[in-house]
Design an enzyme around this catalytic site. Sequence first.
Site, PDB file in Angstrom:
ATOM      1  CE1 TYR A   1      -5.994   1.451   8.283  1.00  0.00           C
ATOM      2  CE2 TYR A   1      -6.299   1.648   5.896  1.00  0.00           C
ATOM      3  CZ  TYR A   1      -5.942   2.203   7.114  1.00  0.00           C
ATOM      4  OH  TYR A   1      -5.540   3.510   7.165  1.00  0.00           O
TER       5      TYR A   1
ATOM      6  NE  ARG B   1      -3.661   0.157   2.535  1.00  0.00           N
ATOM      7  CZ  ARG B   1      -3.523   1.204   3.331  1.00  0.00           C
ATOM      8  NH1 ARG B   1      -2.527   1.266   4.183  1.00  0.00           N
ATOM      9  NH2 ARG B   1      -4.365   2.210   3.289  1.00  0.00           N
TER      10      ARG B   1
ATOM     11  CD  GLU C   1      -0.822   8.390  15.840  1.00  0.00           C
ATOM     12  OE1 GLU C   1      -0.641   7.250  15.351  1.00  0.00           O
ATOM     13  OE2 GLU C   1      -1.496   9.273  15.280  1.00  0.00           O
TER      14      GLU C   1
ATOM     15  NE  ARG D   1       0.440   8.567  12.861  1.00  0.00           N
ATOM     16  CZ  ARG D   1      -0.456   8.547  11.883  1.00  0.00           C
ATOM     17  NH1 ARG D   1      -0.093   8.879  10.660  1.00  0.00           N
ATOM     18  NH2 ARG D   1      -1.706   8.213  12.120  1.00  0.00           N
TER      19      ARG D   1
ATOM     20  NE  ARG E   1       0.758  -3.727  17.153  1.00  0.00           N
ATOM     21  CZ  ARG E   1       1.569  -3.909  18.188  1.00  0.00           C
ATOM     22  NH1 ARG E   1       1.470  -5.000  18.925  1.00  0.00           N
ATOM     23  NH2 ARG E   1       2.470  -3.005  18.510  1.00  0.00           N
TER      24      ARG E   1
ATOM     25  CG  ASP F   1      -7.876   4.204   3.102  1.00  0.00           C
ATOM     26  OD1 ASP F   1      -7.246   4.332   4.161  1.00  0.00           O
ATOM     27  OD2 ASP F   1      -7.353   3.850   2.021  1.00  0.00           O
TER      28      ASP F   1
ATOM     29  NE  ARG G   1       3.112   9.417  -5.956  1.00  0.00           N
ATOM     30  CZ  ARG G   1       2.756   9.817  -4.745  1.00  0.00           C
ATOM     31  NH1 ARG G   1       3.633  10.430  -3.985  1.00  0.00           N
ATOM     32  NH2 ARG G   1       1.538   9.623  -4.305  1.00  0.00           N
TER      33      ARG G   1
END
Length: 381
Positions: free
Chosen positions: A363, A172, A315, A295, A264, A365, A176
């Site tokens: 999961y 995922r 986090e 993060r 998790r 989005d 680039r």
Amino acid sequence: MRQYDYLIVGAGLYGAVFAHEAAVAGKTSLVIDRRDHIAGNVYTEQIQGIDVHRYGAHIFHTNNQEVWEYVNRFAVMNRYTNSPIANYKGEIYNLPFNMNTFNKMWGVITPDEAAERIAEQRRAAGITEPQNLEEQAISLVGTDIYEKLIKGYTQKQWGRPCTELPAFIIKRLPVRLTYDNNYFDALYQGIPTQGYTQLVANLLGCRADGTPAAQEDWCGRITVRLGADYLKERETLRDLAGKVVYTGPVDAYFDYRLGALEYRSVRFETQTLDTANYQGNAVVNYTDAETPYTRIIEHKHFTFGTQEKTVISREYSAEWKVGDEPYYPVNDEKNGALYAQYKALADAEQGVLFGGRLGEYRYYDMDKVIEAALAAARREL
């Protein structure tokens, strides 16, 4: 006596979209949530005039024009573009992995130079068919980037060595060969200018605290009740409606009779600081293994805030146990097989629709949550 057409368990995005569509179709719903607020994990609360994402950063992005237009009916979206950065022991790298990252790591200038460096490291590692996350990551971006920017962060996030994690998790992650720091390959991206809580309130036709708002006629068809635990009160609550839309954990619904699915969890330490700008970016990932948190989020940057103070959240990823807040499904082979058994039970459950990331153990989005809820509502209504 049945007072509603639907009892919707969970006042997050899935439940709110379903309730709204049901109301438009002339149906009544009781929307309940065990928490003391609506909006589920996308809940935002105001601190020092800043919309703070209490349950972690949520950046809306989609390639689905219908979903984007749907969201814009209930919120004004800003132009925020997700461009996180990685901090590895004081070295700063751009994410997602792009030519800025490769230039900082190796000094390369052209896409061909970057591609050749990755290919060299892939060949040196002898990887042809990646069997786990470590091998998949090295085949995508090479050993150097894996060691500095992936390995420590991923093992903190999942609590497992990368060699024990499935390869698909890393697929995922965008890679680039352009100088483009935009994390998402999405046509549409942004964050509600008034926060996600207000977006969900507009869907439900209520105020942010769940109390009714004087809006359109259909609002009277949705009742919101907070602090109601369906699993503890299901016999009483179930009798109130003809059907149930359940967005809680699917294994909890069946009293864990086949065993608990694994997740998790995430713990947050949130601080208000007497500075206008703490880190210069909304999201900074700490990719070394030694830093205990994954993060730091500086919430004001999501909406280009100019407040005199700032709010940050560190986090910490954590192993989940029954009773904790589940965040990320552990989609390995063992849990996939267990969920398949629970799905068979769910499919056989009369009068109950299971949906959302917990109800479907996947999961999601945010755009996919809305897409799935709209599809379920259309099938049902």
